[in-house]
Every structure is written in C-alpha cells, then in structure tokens.
Design an enzyme around this catalytic site. Sequence first.
Site, PDB file in Angstrom:
ATOM      1  N   HIS A  91       0.862  -1.195   0.000  1.00 31.78           N
ATOM      2  CA  HIS A  91       0.000   0.000   0.000  1.00 31.78           C
ATOM      3  C   HIS A  91       0.897   1.243   0.000  1.00 31.78           C
ATOM      4  O   HIS A  91       1.952   1.249   0.634  1.00 31.78           O
ATOM      5  CB  HIS A  91      -0.920  -0.013   1.223  1.00 31.78           C
ATOM      6  N   GLU A 104      -3.520   1.813  -7.507  1.00 35.47           N
ATOM      7  CA  GLU A 104      -3.968   2.958  -6.711  1.00 35.47           C
ATOM      8  C   GLU A 104      -3.060   4.157  -6.973  1.00 35.47           C
ATOM      9  O   GLU A 104      -1.989   4.272  -6.360  1.00 35.47           O
ATOM     10  CB  GLU A 104      -3.912   2.612  -5.216  1.00 35.47           C
TER      11      GLU A 104
HETATM   12  P1  PGA Z   1      -9.588   5.816  -0.419  1.00 32.65           P
HETATM   13  O1  PGA Z   1      -8.365   4.885   0.031  1.00 32.65           O
HETATM   14  O2  PGA Z   1     -10.651   4.929  -0.981  1.00 32.65           O
HETATM   15  O3  PGA Z   1      -9.990   6.528   0.817  1.00 32.65           O
HETATM   16  O4  PGA Z   1      -9.034   6.763  -1.458  1.00 32.65           O
HETATM   17  C1  PGA Z   1      -7.922   3.850  -0.756  1.00 32.65           C
HETATM   18  C2  PGA Z   1      -6.835   3.111  -0.048  1.00 32.65           C
HETATM   19  O5  PGA Z   1      -6.329   3.586   0.992  1.00 32.65           O
HETATM   20  O6  PGA Z   1      -6.450   2.029  -0.498  1.00 32.65           O
END
Ligand code: PGA
Length: 246
Positions: A84, A156
């Site tokens: 992450h 992401e």
């Molecule tokens: P969010 O976070 O949906 O609040 O943007 C995504 C994540 O932390 O993986």
Amino acid sequence: MNTTLQSGQTLAAEIVHGLAGVSGVDVGVCPPSPYLIPIAQKLHGSTVVLGAQNCSPEKPGAFTGEVAIEMLLDVGCQWVILGHSERRQFFGDTDEVVNKKLIAALERGLKVIFCIGEMLEDRKTGRTESVLETQLSKGLLNLTPEQMAKVVIAYEPVWAIGTGVTASPEQAEETHAYIRKWLAGRFGQAVSDATRIQYGGSVKGDNAKELLAKPNIDGALVGGASLKSDQFLAIIRAAEEIAKTH
Ligand code: PGA
C-alpha cells in the site's frame, strides 16, 4: 487506523446484513490487526473474507512488534494487503521488501492484494508506466505463474488515495490495460486474463459503477468509503449490477 473496536464491529455486522441477497461479487474486509479476531466473529457464517493490512516476512520468532503470516492464518485471514502506498511512503516498504513479504505470504498460504501506483509528479511528467513497470517487475520478482493466480493487483494512483480526487474511468482503464499487457508479457496471456486488477483511490457509491464498467477494471480496493456501511454497500451493489451485465 480509522475505527474503534466498537465502530469496526458495527460496520462488519452492517456489511454482513446488507449483503443478504447480493450475488456475483466477492467481498472482503481488512481490519487493523488487533481487531481481526472480533471482526472475524462478526463475519462468521457470511461469505465475507478476512484480510490483514500488512505482515512480516519472517518466520515466527524473536521479532518484537511484528505480526507473522502464521498468526494471520491462525485468526482466519485468507488475504494480506502488501505494498500500500502509505506503507511504501512512511514505513520503508520498498519494492524489495514488498517482494520478500509477497513471496513469504504466498509460500505460507496467504493470498495477496498487491498495491502499485504512481505519484502525481510521475503522472504529470509522463512517467506513470515506467513507475508501474518498476513496481511490477521488482514486486513480482521470482513469482511463478501458479503463484500469480493467488495475487490480486490493486492499481492505486497515490494522488487519488484519500483525496476525493478519483482517476477518470478512462485514465484508470488505460492504466489497467497497460498492467494487463505487462502481466501477459511476464506470465503469459492466460494468467494475465485471469488476474483481477482492482482500482483504488476515492472509490465511492456514486463513481463505482462507471469505473467497474471498464473492461480491465475487475474490482475496487476501498478506503474511506469502506468506513460507512451504506457507502461500501453501494459500491458492492454497483459491482453486482456490472457483474450481471458481463
Ligand atoms: P480511499 O483509500 O478509498 O480513501 O481513497 C484507498 C486506499 O487507501 O487504499
């Protein structure tokens, strides 16, 4: 680090309740380590799977403060999130560390949600694909195609996490298509086609459907909106609708 024990348990119970009648969507939750056991109890008898947010690559032993893969398995985890962006940014999870954890998790029985994503500066300067290519090739180093079957990729973009700014469905789709192509080159077409590539970054009830409708977006890794059961369930219902039309 966004819930209390009480609010986490309530959330889990509401999600289980709200999922009654929903089909065609796989749902999992990844609570903080101290809450894994009480949340597992709330999920008992439901189809919601349990995951952790991190793990140590080390075998159980003298590693004060760490949580072993065996411990996560012991309390009912099937999944672990690795790489992450917050762990990469603040806790020294380099590509090499992520790869070590990933191999350890797969060898010892956990499936992995492997996160990758570029910073805003990378996107602005046209470096998105080269950043992802580095994270993919180093993070998935030495993985076999068989092991890849137990990995979900979460794309992401760092600039979209927790910011309220989401990548447009077109931007996300373009990047997912790149990741799919990369996977085909590295693991073969069949593995690439079978790999789930989730999008993460400000996914909410009202933007989930547009994102999930894209051919290369197979799911969502949800942060903020997972803290409110109505929001999280709205995303799941959007996924259910899409699954029905595909
Ligand atoms: P969010 O976070 O949906 O609040 O943007 C995504 C994540 O932390 O993986």
